[in-house]
Design a protein around this motif. Sequence first.
Motif, PDB file in Angstrom:
ATOM      1  N   LEU A 149      -3.574 -24.338  34.651  1.00 41.36           N
ATOM      2  CA  LEU A 149      -3.113 -23.254  33.782  1.00 41.36           C
ATOM      3  C   LEU A 149      -1.987 -22.442  34.405  1.00 41.36           C
ATOM      4  O   LEU A 149      -1.264 -21.742  33.692  1.00 41.36           O
ATOM      5  CB  LEU A 149      -4.270 -22.310  33.448  1.00 41.36           C
ATOM      6  CG  LEU A 149      -5.419 -22.869  32.610  1.00 41.36           C
ATOM      7  CD1 LEU A 149      -6.401 -21.766  32.281  1.00 41.36           C
ATOM      8  CD2 LEU A 149      -4.920 -23.527  31.337  1.00 41.36           C
ATOM      9  N   GLY A 150      -1.835 -22.510  35.725  1.00 39.38           N
ATOM     10  CA  GLY A 150      -0.842 -21.680  36.390  1.00 39.38           C
ATOM     11  C   GLY A 150      -1.245 -20.223  36.401  1.00 39.38           C
ATOM     12  O   GLY A 150      -0.384 -19.338  36.344  1.00 39.38           O
ATOM     13  N   LEU A 151      -2.546 -19.957  36.485  1.00 40.52           N
ATOM     14  CA  LEU A 151      -3.027 -18.573  36.463  1.00 40.52           C
ATOM     15  C   LEU A 151      -2.557 -17.809  37.686  1.00 40.52           C
ATOM     16  O   LEU A 151      -2.555 -18.328  38.799  1.00 40.52           O
ATOM     17  CB  LEU A 151      -4.556 -18.546  36.390  1.00 40.52           C
ATOM     18  CG  LEU A 151      -5.152 -18.919  35.030  1.00 40.52           C
ATOM     19  CD1 LEU A 151      -6.662 -19.058  35.141  1.00 40.52           C
ATOM     20  CD2 LEU A 151      -4.808 -17.871  33.988  1.00 40.52           C
ATOM     21  N   CYS A 205      -0.877 -17.471  31.585  1.00 41.47           N
ATOM     22  CA  CYS A 205      -0.954 -18.893  31.929  1.00 41.47           C
ATOM     23  C   CYS A 205       0.026 -19.690  31.074  1.00 41.47           C
ATOM     24  O   CYS A 205       0.667 -19.159  30.177  1.00 41.47           O
ATOM     25  CB  CYS A 205      -2.379 -19.411  31.765  1.00 41.47           C
ATOM     26  SG  CYS A 205      -3.050 -19.284  30.108  1.00 41.47           S
ATOM     27  N   PHE A 206       0.160 -20.955  31.414  1.00 43.49           N
ATOM     28  CA  PHE A 206       1.099 -21.848  30.735  1.00 43.49           C
ATOM     29  C   PHE A 206       2.537 -21.331  30.836  1.00 43.49           C
ATOM     30  O   PHE A 206       3.295 -21.365  29.884  1.00 43.49           O
ATOM     31  CB  PHE A 206       0.725 -22.044  29.264  1.00 43.49           C
ATOM     32  CG  PHE A 206      -0.607 -22.694  29.044  1.00 43.49           C
ATOM     33  CD1 PHE A 206      -0.797 -24.039  29.341  1.00 43.49           C
ATOM     34  CD2 PHE A 206      -1.676 -21.971  28.551  1.00 43.49           C
ATOM     35  CE1 PHE A 206      -2.027 -24.640  29.139  1.00 43.49           C
ATOM     36  CE2 PHE A 206      -2.911 -22.561  28.344  1.00 43.49           C
ATOM     37  CZ  PHE A 206      -3.085 -23.901  28.645  1.00 43.49           C
ATOM     38  N   LYS A 207       2.897 -20.846  32.028  1.00 42.81           N
ATOM     39  CA  LYS A 207       4.253 -20.343  32.232  1.00 42.81           C
ATOM     40  C   LYS A 207       4.873 -20.924  33.504  1.00 42.81           C
ATOM     41  O   LYS A 207       5.832 -20.368  34.032  1.00 42.81           O
ATOM     42  CB  LYS A 207       4.247 -18.818  32.329  1.00 42.81           C
ATOM     43  CG  LYS A 207       3.815 -18.102  31.056  1.00 42.81           C
ATOM     44  CD  LYS A 207       3.862 -16.596  31.218  1.00 42.81           C
ATOM     45  CE  LYS A 207       3.437 -15.887  29.947  1.00 42.81           C
ATOM     46  NZ  LYS A 207       3.477 -14.404  30.082  1.00 42.81           N
ATOM     47  N   GLN A 238       4.371 -27.797  29.577  1.00 46.56           N
ATOM     48  CA  GLN A 238       3.570 -27.269  30.679  1.00 46.56           C
ATOM     49  C   GLN A 238       2.544 -28.289  31.158  1.00 46.56           C
ATOM     50  O   GLN A 238       2.287 -28.415  32.371  1.00 46.56           O
ATOM     51  CB  GLN A 238       2.869 -25.980  30.231  1.00 46.56           C
ATOM     52  CG  GLN A 238       3.803 -24.811  30.017  1.00 46.56           C
ATOM     53  CD  GLN A 238       4.471 -24.371  31.310  1.00 46.56           C
ATOM     54  OE1 GLN A 238       3.817 -24.102  32.299  1.00 46.56           O
ATOM     55  NE2 GLN A 238       5.797 -24.315  31.298  1.00 46.56           N
ATOM     56  N   ASP A 239       1.956 -29.000  30.243  1.00 55.89           N
ATOM     57  CA  ASP A 239       1.014 -30.065  30.600  1.00 55.89           C
ATOM     58  C   ASP A 239       1.694 -31.133  31.452  1.00 55.89           C
ATOM     59  O   ASP A 239       1.157 -31.583  32.470  1.00 55.89           O
ATOM     60  CB  ASP A 239       0.448 -30.675  29.320  1.00 55.89           C
ATOM     61  CG  ASP A 239      -0.460 -31.856  29.582  1.00 55.89           C
ATOM     62  OD1 ASP A 239      -1.619 -31.645  29.999  1.00 55.89           O
ATOM     63  OD2 ASP A 239      -0.010 -33.001  29.373  1.00 55.89           O
ATOM     64  N   ALA A 240       2.899 -31.528  31.051  1.00 59.98           N
ATOM     65  CA  ALA A 240       3.634 -32.562  31.776  1.00 59.98           C
ATOM     66  C   ALA A 240       4.006 -32.106  33.187  1.00 59.98           C
ATOM     67  O   ALA A 240       3.954 -32.889  34.145  1.00 59.98           O
ATOM     68  CB  ALA A 240       4.887 -32.963  30.994  1.00 59.98           C
TER      69      ALA A 240
END
Length: 224
Positions: A90-92, A120-122, A210-212
């Motif tokens: 998530l990139g938290l 997240c997701f950033k 973001q997933d990739a």
Amino acid sequence: MNHLLAERIAKIYDLPVIHFIPAIFNGHSGLASLNFRQSSKDYIYGSSDLFPFEGILANLSFIKHFFKTTSSYQLFLKKFFDLMSFHIYLGLRDLCSYNLLFEKESEGIKLAPIYDFDFCFKAILKPYYHYVSDFGKFILPTPIFYRLKNIRNDERDELKTFETLLQLYPEFKTSLLKILDFSIDQVIDEVEAFLDLSFSDDLFEHYIEQDAIKKDLIRDLKLK
């Protein structure tokens, strides 16, 4: 959207998580949580009680004394590394104090339901992904990192921490590889069905990107 996506990804990891539902309060729409902190639970704050040291390796050793048996500690470690893998995906960034609560139980401690997915997701990867939390920090290198001419001492130390974690705890590698196993497309489909709406093209592409980024990071580590 971040909260609803993160909740479903947490369930893939089988992590305890706050359940979010759409709600309207005083004329404002948003999300409500159904299983937030409960007064009947005996919680432990990570920063003050579980993680007294700066390094994650020292903190993991310290946590062991909370458990009555080695087997219960090993079960906790598997879930703890799943939590870290979930954070990385998530990139938290807000991984501190109140967001990292644990519950006391008969055999030791367990994770309390997790929440707070605003930031997240950033992820925009530099030569590495920097993991920072109350229980320690380390870097996950990208191929570019190894080609840098000037690597700071703190970066070398945090890379060494990551490499040592992989060597000492096979559970960590297993948890990181879970990032490759699930489909963000399917998670998005579930959220769209739950809300009875469709994501905009821009929002859909953002989550796919973001997933990739995170899947490429894990593949580049060559953990298999």
